[in-house]
Design an enzyme around this catalytic site. Structure first.
Site, PDB file in Angstrom:
ATOM      1  CD  GLU A  73      59.943  90.710 -42.229  1.00  0.00           C
ATOM      2  OE1 GLU A  73      61.147  90.376 -42.199  1.00  0.00           O
ATOM      3  OE2 GLU A  73      59.496  91.681 -41.604  1.00  0.00           O
ATOM      4  CG  HIS A  92      55.249  88.931 -39.177  1.00  0.00           C
ATOM      5  ND1 HIS A  92      55.388  89.448 -37.905  1.00  0.00           N
ATOM      6  CD2 HIS A  92      55.544  89.949 -40.024  1.00  0.00           C
ATOM      7  CE1 HIS A  92      55.756  90.708 -37.989  1.00  0.00           C
ATOM      8  NE2 HIS A  92      55.856  91.054 -39.258  1.00  0.00           N
ATOM      9  CG  HIS A  94      52.783  94.594 -38.709  1.00  0.00           C
ATOM     10  ND1 HIS A  94      53.070  95.425 -39.776  1.00  0.00           N
ATOM     11  CD2 HIS A  94      53.762  93.660 -38.697  1.00  0.00           C
ATOM     12  CE1 HIS A  94      54.166  94.998 -40.389  1.00  0.00           C
ATOM     13  NE2 HIS A  94      54.598  93.915 -39.755  1.00  0.00           N
ATOM     14  CE1 TYR A 119      39.811  76.677 -25.298  1.00  0.00           C
ATOM     15  CE2 TYR A 119      40.599  76.720 -27.550  1.00  0.00           C
ATOM     16  CZ  TYR A 119      39.832  76.130 -26.557  1.00  0.00           C
ATOM     17  OH  TYR A 119      39.128  74.992 -26.835  1.00  0.00           O
ATOM     18  CG  HIS A 160      58.225  94.135 -36.775  1.00  0.00           C
ATOM     19  ND1 HIS A 160      59.252  93.632 -37.532  1.00  0.00           N
ATOM     20  CD2 HIS A 160      57.136  94.078 -37.572  1.00  0.00           C
ATOM     21  CE1 HIS A 160      58.796  93.309 -38.731  1.00  0.00           C
ATOM     22  NE2 HIS A 160      57.517  93.570 -38.782  1.00  0.00           N
TER      23      HIS A 160
HETATM   24  P1  13P Z   1      56.165  91.638 -46.841  1.00  0.00           P
HETATM   25  O1  13P Z   1      55.136  92.432 -47.599  1.00  0.00           O
HETATM   26  O2  13P Z   1      57.499  91.600 -47.559  1.00  0.00           O
HETATM   27  O3  13P Z   1      55.649  90.259 -46.491  1.00  0.00           O
HETATM   28  O4  13P Z   1      56.414  92.393 -45.477  1.00  0.00           O
HETATM   29  C1  13P Z   1      55.313  92.753 -44.698  1.00  0.00           C
HETATM   30  C2  13P Z   1      55.631  92.785 -43.237  1.00  0.00           C
HETATM   31  O5  13P Z   1      54.780  92.497 -42.425  1.00  0.00           O
HETATM   32  C3  13P Z   1      56.976  93.201 -42.816  1.00  0.00           C
HETATM   33  O6  13P Z   1      57.183  92.873 -41.491  1.00  0.00           O
END
Ligand code: 13P
Length: 209
Positions: A73, A92, A94, A119, A160
């Site tokens: 990414e 980033h 999830h 916050y 995502h």
């Molecule tokens: P990477 O392991 O390549 O960082 O990808 C993980 C991820 O969160 C993909 O969106």
């Protein structure tokens, strides 16, 4: 902060996110701007078990020069650094509730997380645009994220998860945590009519922070 200290801090913050369930498996990636390039977590690494010495080192042009193979990414992170001179780090995740909102929200609009608490407003800001779905690692996401990041410190990638920038590594991690908690509150209160911060209260927070 020296590069060695930055590597140690990134590893510590990543482990803390993992331990508290903000990331599972090998999901998520974190990068930080250095004086002469960037550090980013290696691809397929677990945020709970990073080795500071093996973080991927990129030069100022985002080329891999040292350490393990970088996250797929890099484009996602580059979109923020190139668009926002104030971005010193990008996180980033999830994380579950922010990703739930990323599944519910309309692409191209602002994510439906109202300004319920100070916050969230202070750390994430006013705008949280929702960017279209791209396969993880698809370089086509870069222009889409860059366009959205021009006016926003954070975005949600449809189906995502969140991408959050901050002035420093600590700021970016705190903002990612606030975003996850705000998403959780928004989902808890779905269907209810909670009191929201008023536009003058939001303005006041943005001016003061
Ligand atoms: P990477 O392991 O390549 O960082 O990808 C993980 C991820 O969160 C993909 O969106």
């Amino acid at each position: 902060m020296t590069e060695t200290e930055t590597r140690a801090l990134l590893t510590e913050l990543a482990a803390s996110l993992f331990t508290r369930g903000f990331s599972v498996g090998s999901a998520g990636n974190i990068s930080v701007r250095l004086d002469d390039g960037y550090l980013i977590t290696p691809t397929n690494s677990c945020l709970g078990r990073l080795d500071p010495a093996r973080l991927s080192r990129l030069d100022g042009g985002f080329r891999h020069i040292d350490g393990d193979k970088p996250s797929k990414e890099v484009f996602m992170h580059r979109a923020f650094y190139r668009t926002r001179p104030d971005a010193g780090a990008v996180v980033h995740l999830h994380s579950t509730h922010a990703t739930a909102i990323a599944c519910l929200a309309a692409v191209g609009e602002v994510a439906p997380i109202p300004p319920l608490t100070p916050y969230f407003v202070m750390r994430v800001g006013r705008a949280l645009p929702v960017v279209a779905y791209y396969r993880p690692g698809d370089p086509a996401m870069e222009p889409a994220i860059a366009a959205a990041a021009a006016d926003a410190r954070a975005v949600l990638l449809a189906n995502h998860g969140p991408v959050v920038s901050g002035r420093t590594l600590t700021d970016a991690v705190y903002a990612a945590e606030e975003l996850e908690e705000a998403a959780r509150l928004a989902l808890l209160l779905r269907g209810a009519t909670p009191r929201q911060l008023t536009p003058p209260q939001v303005e006041d927070l943005l001016t003061a922070s």
